[in-house]
Design an enzyme around this catalytic site. Structure first.
Site, short mmCIF file in Angstrom:
data_model
loop_
_atom_site.label_atom_id
_atom_site.label_comp_id
_atom_site.label_asym_id
_atom_site.label_seq_id
_atom_site.Cartn_x
_atom_site.Cartn_y
_atom_site.Cartn_z
N CYS A 100 0.86 -1.18 0.00
CA CYS A 100 0.00 0.00 0.00
C CYS A 100 0.89 1.23 0.00
O CYS A 100 1.89 1.25 0.72
CB CYS A 100 -0.90 -0.02 1.23
SG CYS A 100 -2.02 1.39 1.35
N HIS A 142 -9.13 -4.05 -1.56
CA HIS A 142 -8.11 -3.24 -0.89
C HIS A 142 -8.49 -1.75 -0.95
O HIS A 142 -8.44 -1.05 0.07
CB HIS A 142 -6.74 -3.48 -1.54
CG HIS A 142 -5.64 -2.63 -0.98
ND1 HIS A 142 -4.58 -3.16 -0.29
CD2 HIS A 142 -5.44 -1.29 -1.03
CE1 HIS A 142 -3.77 -2.17 0.09
NE2 HIS A 142 -4.27 -1.02 -0.35
N GLU A 143 -8.86 -1.29 -2.15
CA GLU A 143 -9.15 0.14 -2.31
C GLU A 143 -10.41 0.54 -1.57
O GLU A 143 -10.46 1.59 -0.91
CB GLU A 143 -9.26 0.50 -3.80
CG GLU A 143 -7.96 0.33 -4.59
CD GLU A 143 -6.76 1.00 -3.93
OE1 GLU A 143 -6.91 2.05 -3.29
OE2 GLU A 143 -5.65 0.45 -4.05
NI NI Z 1 -3.69 1.00 -0.14
#
Ligand code: NI
Length: 177
Positions: A100, A142-143
């Site tokens: 990330c 994830h986003e």
């Molecule tokens: Ni991220």
């Protein structure tokens, strides 16, 4: 067009619930999307969520080019996704390494649903409704987690599978952000 600074883990805004986008197709929104794209590309990210640049809005971008950070992954079409909802299609999950831009230099093994449907809007207010699997499904999860104040380390089941890139993958050339 601008490359914006990215908030890092520890910044309180990354833990907040993002606000829904109320107005589509505005100059401000188009500028924000363009700046986020510049920022994502500058860091070779697979995706970027508005809270990562300090904007508490339900807006994520992802895909569109082959990320050198994930050289083996399938290509995902460039997507601007606002006010998203996710619906897993079954209970199947798998583990995959994630990084990330808000947790630079690290990777962790994260379980994600392998098949899901996601819905939302693009920056013009057009409906997006897709059924996806595997890496595409992982990136979306994830986003969208960023919009719920969740960072991937919070999803790791075995914290022994979380660490610095150079220690986890010695000798491999992996971008450190
Ligand atoms: Ni991220």
């Amino acid at each position: 067009m601008a490359v914006l600074p990215i908030l890092k883990m520890g910044a309180p805004l990354l833990l907040q619930i993002a606000q829904p986008v109320q107005q589509f197709d505005t100059p401000e929104l188009h500028t924000l999307v363009a700046d986020m794209l510049d920022t994502m590309k500058a860091h070779n990210g697979a995706g970027l969520a508005a809270p990562q640049i300090g904007i508490s809005l339900q807006l994520v971008i992802f895909g569109g080019f082959k990320s050198p950070r994930y050289p083996d992954a399938e290509e995902i079409p460039f997507t601007v996704l606002l006010n998203p909802t996710l619906l897993p299609l079954n209970d199947n999950t798998n583990n995959g390494w994630e990084g990330c831009l808000s947790v630079p230099g690290m990777r962790g093994l994260v379980p994600r649903y392998t098949q899901l449907r996601y819905q939302g809007f693009d920056q013009y207010g057009r409906v997006i409704d897709r059924t996806v699997s595997d890496f595409h499904a992982r990136v979306v999860q994830h986003e969208v987690d960023h919009l719920d104040g969740i960072l991937y380390p919070m999803r790791i089941k075995d914290m022994r599978q979380f660490g610095f890139i150079e220690s986890l993958f010695p000798g491999q050339q992996i971008s450190d952000d």
